[in-house]
Design an enzyme around this catalytic site. Structure first.
Site, PDB file in Angstrom:
ATOM      1  N   ASP A  64      -0.278   4.257  -9.268  1.00  0.00           N
ATOM      2  CA  ASP A  64       0.472   4.182  -7.988  1.00  0.00           C
ATOM      3  C   ASP A  64       0.462   2.817  -7.289  1.00  0.00           C
ATOM      4  O   ASP A  64       0.348   2.767  -6.048  1.00  0.00           O
ATOM      5  CB  ASP A  64      -0.061   5.249  -7.020  1.00  0.00           C
ATOM      6  CG  ASP A  64       0.049   6.653  -7.573  1.00  0.00           C
ATOM      7  OD1 ASP A  64       0.578   6.822  -8.673  1.00  0.00           O
ATOM      8  OD2 ASP A  64      -0.416   7.583  -6.892  1.00  0.00           O
ATOM      9  N   GLU A 112       3.533   7.951  -7.502  1.00  0.00           N
ATOM     10  CA  GLU A 112       3.580   9.203  -6.740  1.00  0.00           C
ATOM     11  C   GLU A 112       4.916   9.258  -6.002  1.00  0.00           C
ATOM     12  O   GLU A 112       5.326   8.265  -5.388  1.00  0.00           O
ATOM     13  CB  GLU A 112       2.428   9.258  -5.722  1.00  0.00           C
ATOM     14  CG  GLU A 112       2.453  10.548  -4.902  1.00  0.00           C
ATOM     15  CD  GLU A 112       1.330  10.642  -3.855  1.00  0.00           C
ATOM     16  OE1 GLU A 112       0.367   9.862  -3.938  1.00  0.00           O
ATOM     17  OE2 GLU A 112       1.445  11.501  -2.966  1.00  0.00           O
ATOM     18  N   LYS A 169       4.744  11.344 -10.764  1.00  0.00           N
ATOM     19  CA  LYS A 169       3.900  12.499 -10.453  1.00  0.00           C
ATOM     20  C   LYS A 169       4.158  12.966  -9.019  1.00  0.00           C
ATOM     21  O   LYS A 169       4.281  12.142  -8.116  1.00  0.00           O
ATOM     22  CB  LYS A 169       2.420  12.163 -10.667  1.00  0.00           C
ATOM     23  CG  LYS A 169       1.882  11.057  -9.787  1.00  0.00           C
ATOM     24  CD  LYS A 169       0.498  10.629 -10.280  1.00  0.00           C
ATOM     25  CE  LYS A 169      -0.163   9.613  -9.378  1.00  0.00           C
ATOM     26  NZ  LYS A 169      -0.480  10.066  -8.036  1.00  0.00           N
ATOM     27  N   LYS A 172      -1.374  14.102  -6.376  1.00  0.00           N
ATOM     28  CA  LYS A 172      -2.330  12.994  -6.368  1.00  0.00           C
ATOM     29  C   LYS A 172      -2.854  12.723  -7.784  1.00  0.00           C
ATOM     30  O   LYS A 172      -3.073  11.584  -8.164  1.00  0.00           O
ATOM     31  CB  LYS A 172      -3.499  13.309  -5.416  1.00  0.00           C
ATOM     32  CG  LYS A 172      -3.063  13.657  -3.985  1.00  0.00           C
ATOM     33  CD  LYS A 172      -2.215  12.581  -3.355  1.00  0.00           C
ATOM     34  CE  LYS A 172      -1.818  12.931  -1.925  1.00  0.00           C
ATOM     35  NZ  LYS A 172      -0.755  12.047  -1.409  1.00  0.00           N
ATOM     36  N   VAL A 197      -4.441   2.533  -6.832  1.00  0.00           N
ATOM     37  CA  VAL A 197      -4.715   2.958  -5.457  1.00  0.00           C
ATOM     38  C   VAL A 197      -4.348   4.435  -5.277  1.00  0.00           C
ATOM     39  O   VAL A 197      -3.499   4.945  -5.983  1.00  0.00           O
ATOM     40  CB  VAL A 197      -3.920   2.094  -4.450  1.00  0.00           C
ATOM     41  CG1 VAL A 197      -4.361   0.638  -4.532  1.00  0.00           C
ATOM     42  CG2 VAL A 197      -2.403   2.211  -4.639  1.00  0.00           C
ATOM     43  N   THR A 198      -5.009   5.051  -4.309  1.00  0.00           N
ATOM     44  CA  THR A 198      -6.187   4.571  -3.614  1.00  0.00           C
ATOM     45  C   THR A 198      -7.432   5.124  -4.308  1.00  0.00           C
ATOM     46  O   THR A 198      -7.362   6.171  -4.944  1.00  0.00           O
ATOM     47  CB  THR A 198      -6.205   4.991  -2.124  1.00  0.00           C
ATOM     48  OG1 THR A 198      -6.222   6.425  -2.039  1.00  0.00           O
ATOM     49  CG2 THR A 198      -4.991   4.478  -1.386  1.00  0.00           C
ATOM     50  N   CYS A 202      -5.801   9.120  -5.271  1.00  0.00           N
ATOM     51  CA  CYS A 202      -5.152   9.329  -6.577  1.00  0.00           C
ATOM     52  C   CYS A 202      -5.993   8.843  -7.759  1.00  0.00           C
ATOM     53  O   CYS A 202      -5.934   9.421  -8.843  1.00  0.00           O
ATOM     54  CB  CYS A 202      -3.770   8.703  -6.572  1.00  0.00           C
ATOM     55  SG  CYS A 202      -2.663   9.619  -5.471  1.00  0.00           S
ATOM     56  N   GLN A 242     -25.181  10.355 -11.041  1.00  0.00           N
ATOM     57  CA  GLN A 242     -25.727  11.423 -11.895  1.00  0.00           C
ATOM     58  C   GLN A 242     -25.468  11.153 -13.382  1.00  0.00           C
ATOM     59  O   GLN A 242     -25.044  12.032 -14.127  1.00  0.00           O
ATOM     60  CB  GLN A 242     -25.133  12.777 -11.505  1.00  0.00           C
ATOM     61  CG  GLN A 242     -25.337  13.134 -10.026  1.00  0.00           C
ATOM     62  CD  GLN A 242     -24.672  14.433  -9.666  1.00  0.00           C
ATOM     63  OE1 GLN A 242     -25.135  15.498 -10.089  1.00  0.00           O
ATOM     64  NE2 GLN A 242     -23.599  14.359  -8.911  1.00  0.00           N
TER      65      GLN A 242
HETATM   66  C1  C5J Z   1      -2.499   7.693  -3.605  1.00  0.00           C
HETATM   67  C2  C5J Z   1      -2.271   8.700  -1.420  1.00  0.00           C
HETATM   68  N1  C5J Z   1      -1.796   7.129  -4.548  1.00  0.00           N
HETATM   69  N2  C5J Z   1      -3.321   8.059  -0.916  1.00  0.00           N
HETATM   70  N3  C5J Z   1      -1.829   8.446  -2.687  1.00  0.00           N
HETATM   71  O1  C5J Z   1      -3.691   7.518  -3.537  1.00  0.00           O
HETATM   72  O2  C5J Z   1      -1.651   9.497  -0.753  1.00  0.00           O
END
Ligand code: C5J
Length: 271
Positions: A64, A112, A169, A172, A197-198, A202, A242
């Site tokens: 994204d 996205e 997509k 997320k 990102v972010t 996502c 972990q």
């Molecule tokens: C993504 C969002 N790409 N933060 N989307 O992280 O809505």
């Protein structure tokens, strides 16, 4: 067109033809067994420990890196975020992308967004919160988070080149309602190097989806970014905690070192 140039064209336009298949087929059909094949292995320094990956089974997945998230006037800003924070990921990722292209590894981009009629946008997503503009509203870069609009596109610095698949997509996670999984399976991919990102939204969602499907994910921390520095930090920590519960965390410098090694091996083998 000679058989050789036809084959080279096919390889260039079909990123899903893994190296070994290319070698095996170009070898006049003398397919090598799994043990005989000349696998290029690279060691990526990471936390919680370094990981050895087979290059032809590894894809770089860029999540994204769209104008809607990185530039003023897009989806990210309508939610009240300081979009300039995401710029930090662009340069390191640009360097990794260039080096990955040099190795010929599979590179996949995601975006996205939604259909113009918003039929794939859940009302629960569209109605969420109190943004200055909602998904589908007109903004300075076109309709917010809608496919085909300028804001939905990938930033110029990281723009896909021919042969690099782009996955659209609606959610997320990059696996949800997309053909990413079948693409990875057809390309015999086991390892995902993930950036974008972010970090906590996502990127994390995609890594968790991938982990449950059996992929080994290596997240490049400095090639990811968040509107919230503390979420970025925790998003990475959650992945590698972990014993690497969701995957590994590395960065552009360590990834570039590993890719440089891969290119050296390739050159030596060609000589
Ligand atoms: C993504 C969002 N790409 N933060 N989307 O992280 O809505």
């Amino acid at each position: 067109m000679t058989l050789r140039s036809a084959w080279h064209n096919a390889c260039e336009t079909s990123p899903c033809i893994p190296f070994i298949l290319r070698i095996a087929l170009w070898d006049g059909g003398r397919a090598q067994s799994r043990h005989e094949r000349r696998v290029v292995k690279i060691e990526i320094a990471a936390e919680p420990q370094s990981i050895s990956v087979e290059l032809d089974r590894t894809a770089l997945v860029i999540i994204d890196m769209q104008r809607d998230f990185l530039e003023p006037g897009g989806f990210g800003e309508t939610l009240g975020n300081d979009v300039s924070r995401l710029q930090a990921a662009v340069k390191p990722l640009q360097a990794v992308l260039a080096a990955a292209r040099d190795t010929g590894m599979l590179i996949i981009h995601t975006r996205e967004g939604h259909r113009p009629d918003l039929s794939d946008a859940p009302p629960a997503k569209v109605e969420r919160g109190a943004p200055s503009k909602r998904i589908g509203d007109e903004g300075p870069m076109g309709r917010i988070l809608v496919r085909g609009e300028p804001g939905h596109d990938i930033v110029p610095e990281l723009y896909p080149i021919e042969g690099e698949p782009v996955i659209d997509k609606p959610g997320k996670g990059a696996f949800y309602q997309t053909d990413l999984e079948i693409m990875l399976r057809n390309c015999a991919i086991d390892y995902l190097v993930v950036a974008g990102v972010t970090t906590e939204v996502c990127v994390n969602t995609t890594v968790r989806e991938a982990n449950d499907r059996g992929y080994r994910c290596i997240v490049l921390g400095d090639c990811c970014a968040s509107y919230f520095p503390e979420f970025h930090e925790m998003g990475l920590k959650m992945i590698k905690a972990q014993g690497g519960i969701f995957g590994w965390v590395s960065d552009s410098h360590r990834m570039l070192a590993a890719l440089a090694h891969a290119n050296k091996v390739r050159t030596l083998r060609k000589a």
